[in-house]
Design an enzyme around this catalytic site. Sequence first.
Site, PDB file in Angstrom:
ATOM      1  N   GLU A 264      35.818 -51.542 -16.775  1.00 45.27           N
ATOM      2  CA  GLU A 264      36.534 -52.374 -17.747  1.00 45.27           C
ATOM      3  C   GLU A 264      37.166 -51.474 -18.793  1.00 45.27           C
ATOM      4  OE1 GLU A 264      34.287 -55.320 -19.799  1.00 45.27           O
ATOM      5  OE2 GLU A 264      33.433 -56.220 -17.983  1.00 45.27           O
ATOM      6  N   GLU A 315      40.672 -66.020 -21.754  1.00 41.99           N
ATOM      7  CA  GLU A 315      39.651 -66.992 -21.354  1.00 41.99           C
ATOM      8  C   GLU A 315      39.219 -67.795 -22.578  1.00 41.99           C
ATOM      9  OE1 GLU A 315      36.752 -65.216 -18.354  1.00 41.99           O
ATOM     10  OE2 GLU A 315      37.755 -63.415 -19.125  1.00 41.99           O
ATOM     11  N   LYS A 318      35.287 -68.302 -23.702  1.00 44.50           N
ATOM     12  CA  LYS A 318      34.346 -67.196 -23.897  1.00 44.50           C
ATOM     13  C   LYS A 318      33.709 -67.277 -25.277  1.00 44.50           C
ATOM     14  CE  LYS A 318      34.586 -63.114 -22.289  1.00 44.50           C
ATOM     15  NZ  LYS A 318      34.942 -61.703 -21.973  1.00 44.50           N
ATOM     16  N   GLU A 324      37.544 -61.654 -28.244  1.00 42.29           N
ATOM     17  CA  GLU A 324      36.884 -61.785 -26.943  1.00 42.29           C
ATOM     18  C   GLU A 324      37.635 -62.728 -26.013  1.00 42.29           C
ATOM     19  OE1 GLU A 324      34.198 -60.341 -25.477  1.00 42.29           O
ATOM     20  OE2 GLU A 324      34.219 -58.940 -27.152  1.00 42.29           O
TER      21      GLU A 324
END
Length: 456
Positions: A264, A315, A318, A324
């Site tokens: 990542e 997203e 999350k 985030e």
Amino acid sequence: MSLFCTLVLSLFILLSLINYNVHGVGINYGTIGNNLPSPKKVAQLLQSTIFDKVKIYDTNPEILEAFSNTGIDLIVAVENSQIKNLSENQSNADKWFVTRILPFIPSTSIVTIAVGNEYLTDDQLLDHNALFQAMQNLHSVLLSRGLNRKIKVSTPHSMAVLASSFPPSSSTFATTLLPVMTSIVALLSDTNSPFMINAYPYFAYRDNPSMVNLEYALLGNTSGVRDPKGYVYTNMLDAQIDAIRSAINALGFGNQTIQILVSESGWPSRGDTSATNENARTYNTRLIQRAQLNKGTPMSPKDRIDVFVFALFNENKKQGGVSERNFGIFNGDGTKVYDVDLSCEFCSNEKFGGKIESSLLSSRGPSVWCVAKPHADEKVIQAVLDFCCGPGGVDCREIHENGDCFQPDKVYAHTSYAMNAYYQMHGRNYWNCDFKGTGLVTFSDPSYGKCFYSHQ
């Protein structure tokens, strides 16, 4: 066909083959959102991008099915909550494998099982040895089934596994983790599996903006940061990778080649003051360029570093702060968060824009063709050609001698024409350009000279 057209086509094929020597890039595909495209649409999108590897965070059967016969390699994951069960015995690991993985291979190219995610630095997960035992049990399952060469077992770590990360040349693992890290690294070495690290210069800059140069964190400080042993780092990511390498060497594995894989890395477009569209675009553009160059690091310049960008989508469900939920290159509705070139020279010469649904993910949209992958097995390609041009197939007269598409007289060129005719005739569904993984949907017109590839 004229000599000029023949030369142009030959050059096109040559450049396409050269392009496949450029190292691919991975992407993290998270699904913690309520507005994301279906896995089938995501798989179709990625087939026309530079991303040839995808990492997911579970073994979602819908995703595994969607990526079958796409030619895209998958890293799948064991959830942290499952590790204790898999660590108890090989039988439990085998049951997990038979249920979660076996039904989807080999049509879905699963190349790595990531056991957990940042398990050793999760304060709620105190049994560190369970991680190693689960990894060992899964490898034993693969070994017993003859799949250990195709599928590797690893686990992604955060940078917090290090006692310190600077200077890179003297970094070591945290003292409390030395026993389990020694066991894990030994297993990776014995099985020729990668050491996976989630490396984020963004967090280092966010937490210490007065001490970390922004350009250095954004992979672009040309002046460089000097390590006491003489290594010069022009970006923080290389320094983080070499810090991990030094920690591995300190365990006594310096003489063994253990690949480091960046599982990542990314930069958010919203959140704190440094989380902007421009910074995210700059970081991910440079990250992708770095991944494609097959370059190593100052400490090991010849070692290839695989990189998985985080992440494909924002997203919206999350947990955590705003940043985030905003690491994605795409919004959930398919629009790009910021402009970044994801084009694949052979797959498509177009840049991405607009909605996925109305452009990349709609195989029924205008100007879509199907061609043979230039690196596909020639025996399979020949079988596809025979199938397409056989009884009940398509009209292949144009690739017969004296036909407009006969030259160049190469099986790949002839098969591309036949594949496309079949694909168009059967409705331009992405599965009609599968052909046992040898077909490729493209948005670039493969027609040349008098040879016309239909796109009705």
